[in-house]
Design a protein around this motif. Structure first.
Motif, PDB file in Angstrom:
ATOM      1  N   ILE A   1      40.907  49.968  40.723  1.00 29.00           N
ATOM      2  CA  ILE A   1      41.439  49.162  39.619  1.00 29.00           C
ATOM      3  C   ILE A   1      41.228  49.876  38.277  1.00 29.00           C
ATOM      4  O   ILE A   1      42.087  49.838  37.393  1.00 29.00           O
ATOM      5  N   ILE A   2      40.099  50.556  38.123  1.00 33.22           N
ATOM      6  CA  ILE A   2      39.823  51.312  36.902  1.00 33.22           C
ATOM      7  C   ILE A   2      40.754  52.524  36.801  1.00 33.22           C
ATOM      8  O   ILE A   2      41.239  52.878  35.726  1.00 33.22           O
TER       9      ILE A   2
ATOM     10  N   THR B   1      31.636  43.200  39.287  1.00 33.99           N
ATOM     11  CA  THR B   1      31.561  44.460  40.044  1.00 33.99           C
ATOM     12  C   THR B   1      32.333  45.558  39.333  1.00 33.99           C
ATOM     13  O   THR B   1      31.889  46.721  39.288  1.00 33.99           O
ATOM     14  N   ILE B   2      33.488  45.213  38.762  1.00 31.86           N
ATOM     15  CA  ILE B   2      34.291  46.197  38.026  1.00 31.86           C
ATOM     16  C   ILE B   2      33.509  46.706  36.814  1.00 31.86           C
ATOM     17  O   ILE B   2      33.452  47.921  36.565  1.00 31.86           O
ATOM     18  N   LYS B   3      32.902  45.785  36.064  1.00 26.05           N
ATOM     19  CA  LYS B   3      32.111  46.179  34.884  1.00 26.05           C
ATOM     20  C   LYS B   3      30.935  47.059  35.287  1.00 26.05           C
ATOM     21  O   LYS B   3      30.644  48.074  34.651  1.00 26.05           O
TER      22      LYS B   3
ATOM     23  N   SER C   1      37.067  48.303  43.000  1.00 29.08           N
ATOM     24  CA  SER C   1      36.807  48.299  41.553  1.00 29.08           C
ATOM     25  C   SER C   1      37.194  49.632  40.931  1.00 29.08           C
ATOM     26  O   SER C   1      37.831  49.682  39.868  1.00 29.08           O
TER      27      SER C   1
ATOM     28  N   LYS D   1      33.896  46.422  47.703  1.00 29.87           N
ATOM     29  CA  LYS D   1      34.111  45.958  46.333  1.00 29.87           C
ATOM     30  C   LYS D   1      34.016  47.123  45.340  1.00 29.87           C
ATOM     31  O   LYS D   1      34.787  47.205  44.380  1.00 29.87           O
ATOM     32  N   LYS D   2      33.073  48.020  45.577  1.00 30.07           N
ATOM     33  CA  LYS D   2      32.897  49.183  44.705  1.00 30.07           C
ATOM     34  C   LYS D   2      34.149  50.061  44.755  1.00 30.07           C
ATOM     35  O   LYS D   2      34.645  50.543  43.724  1.00 30.07           O
TER      36      LYS D   2
ATOM     37  N   MET E   1      34.204  39.505  41.225  1.00 31.28           N
ATOM     38  CA  MET E   1      34.827  40.828  41.252  1.00 31.28           C
ATOM     39  C   MET E   1      34.812  41.472  39.859  1.00 31.28           C
ATOM     40  O   MET E   1      34.643  42.677  39.721  1.00 31.28           O
ATOM     41  N   GLN E   2      34.981  40.632  38.828  1.00 26.93           N
ATOM     42  CA  GLN E   2      34.971  41.141  37.459  1.00 26.93           C
ATOM     43  C   GLN E   2      33.634  41.793  37.125  1.00 26.93           C
ATOM     44  O   GLN E   2      33.587  42.842  36.472  1.00 26.93           O
TER      45      GLN E   2
ATOM     46  N   THR F   1      30.648  48.890  38.012  1.00 29.59           N
ATOM     47  CA  THR F   1      31.155  50.177  38.503  1.00 29.59           C
ATOM     48  C   THR F   1      31.531  51.078  37.341  1.00 29.59           C
ATOM     49  O   THR F   1      31.240  52.282  37.344  1.00 29.59           O
ATOM     50  N   TYR F   2      32.200  50.497  36.342  1.00 31.80           N
ATOM     51  CA  TYR F   2      32.603  51.278  35.168  1.00 31.80           C
ATOM     52  C   TYR F   2      31.380  51.839  34.440  1.00 31.80           C
ATOM     53  O   TYR F   2      31.348  53.025  34.067  1.00 31.80           O
TER      54      TYR F   2
END
Length: 430
Positions: free
Chosen positions: A41-42, A4-6, A38, A34-35, A1-2, A8-9
């Motif tokens: 979360i951002i 995916t967050i990176k 993410s 997941k997108k 997941m981490q 996406t950012y």
């Protein structure tokens, strides 16, 4: 997941630097989910910072959130209907209006215009379409950002109009503008449905916090007569700021302790008010009182009587010799250096564990801050009405007195006076 967050950012930042009407890579349902999470979360930390900033404006009295239309909706609409409206219906129609057209293929207004041109011939239709596609690509960055800003500005209507609200509007609608950019990114890159789901989840999270806050309020009293109206709610929200607004004919307190409220209504210092039940004193209240009679001098006494009936307390008074301090001027020339000619609205008072900062305020404001910080009774004996700026380090009482003397030409002089001490007696708990 981490990861995916990176990812996406990185994708989000690249898109926002140069928005283009281009879809992203094909994703499975799981990858889209997941997108979506993410991006949420951002977004949340950014929203929290902006909400705290707006809360700060509310604490300064520049914004009144009690008049916010969303709060009115929360108070007046059943929870189930509220969730359907704010999580499904309103986001869906806002997405249709503000972001469906961000893909050229779904911009039905442009396609309709081209179809009208088609009546003049196929050649003209092709020219019109070529021109519009070229213009769309050239101006797409402006189109994208305009949609986000417009989406944000529409939400200024949630606030009761005033020139102050208009002036602060860039801050007040910043959360919606940023949300508009985030949703727009999802809509363009991954489709209308994912953008709608982002909008729905955002509302579910933040409206949910509002609902939880409302659930933390229990109504203690709600009375309206021809002479007055009063509403008391007990709150458990330790994170919201406290605000106090006092007028000759009304009182509006938000998240203020019962002790502070009673001290104001009794026209005395909190230090002089004691009780047999500290837990009751620590209760925090929302108090809204309006005196409808022509005699505004009765405002405090009526509100005090209603509080006494609600909490079943009695008031005992004793006169005791008490140590107090008088604030006097030692050196007018030194004090004059900190005088401010700006007497306009916008004074600032900040009291924290390290310092007291006071801007564009009268000496009484300094006295109130010193009293609260030192837990000592202080009286203003300067007899001046000018506004001043003060900054004091809050180490200890002796240090405060020294700073006042050598930096500002003021001095605290100890006195003994007969003072009226008040005891609030609550009935014993069985």
């Amino acid at each position: 997941m981490q990861d995916t967050i990176k990812e996406t950012y990185t994708d989000l930042m690249a898109f926002l630097r140069n928005p283009k009407d281009e879809s992203g890579p094909k994703l499975t349902v799981a990858e889209k989910f997941k997108k979506l999470i993410s991006l949420l979360i951002i977004e949340i930390p950014i929203m929290v910072i902006l909400i705290l900033l707006i809360s700060g404006l509310e604490t300064l009295g520049l914004v009144d959130s009690d008049n916010h239309k969303i709060l009115d909706l929360i108070k007046s609409v059943p929870v189930a209907l509220l969730l359907i409206l704010t999580v499904v219906i309103i986001p869906f129609f806002e997405e249709l209006i503000f972001r469906l057209y961000l893909r050229y293929k779904n911009n039905y207004a442009l396609h309709f215009a081209i179809s009208l041109v088609s009546f003049t011939g196929v050649r003209n239709e092709q020219k019109a379409e070529t021109f519009l596609i070229s213009l769309w690509k050239k101006r797409y960055k402006f189109i994208f950002y305009f949609s986000g800003v417009l989406f944000g500005l529409i939400h200024i209507t949630n606030f009761e109009f005033s020139y102050t609200i208009l002036l602060l509007s860039p801050i007040l609608v910043a959360p919606q503008i940023i949300l508009g950019f985030f949703i727009g990114f999802l809509r363009v890159r991954y489709g209308f449905v994912l953008g709608f789901l982002m909008h729905a989840l955002h509302n579910a999270v933040f409206i949910g916090f509002g609902l939880l806050s409302m659930l933390n309020h229990s109504e203690k009293l709600n009375v309206e007569t021809s002479l007055y109206s009063i509403k008391i709610e007990e709150t458990n929200d330790i994170y919201s700021p406290s605000t106090q607004q006092n007028y000759p004919d009304s009182i509006a307190y938000k998240n203020v302790s019962l002790k502070t409220t009673l001290s104001y209504l009794l026209n005395t210092n909190e230090i002089l008010v004691q009780t047999n039940d500290e837990k009751m004193f620590d209760k925090t209240l929302n108090l809204n009182f309006k005196n409808k009679s022509k005699d505004s001098s009765q405002t405090k006494s009526i509100a005090l009587n209603q509080l006494a009936k609600s909490y079943d307390f009695t008031i005992k008074k004793n006169t005791i010799q008490t140590e107090v301090w008088h604030l006097k001027i030692m050196n007018p020339e030194i004090l004059g250096k900190y005088k401010t000619e700006n007497n306009s609205y916008g004074n600032m008072v900040t009291v924290n564990p390290e310092e007291i900062i006071i801007k564009k305020s009268k000496i009484k404001t300094l006295v109130d801050a010193l009293t609260k910080e030192s837990n000592t009774i202080i009286f203003d004996k300067t007899d001046i009405k000018n506004n001043y700026n003060f900054t004091l380090k809050t180490k200890d009482f002796e240090s405060l007195n020294s700073q006042l003397k050598y930096k500002y030409g003021l001095s605290l002089v100890k006195q003994k006076m007969n003072m009226k001490h008040i005891t609030i007696v609550f009935p014993k708990q069985k």
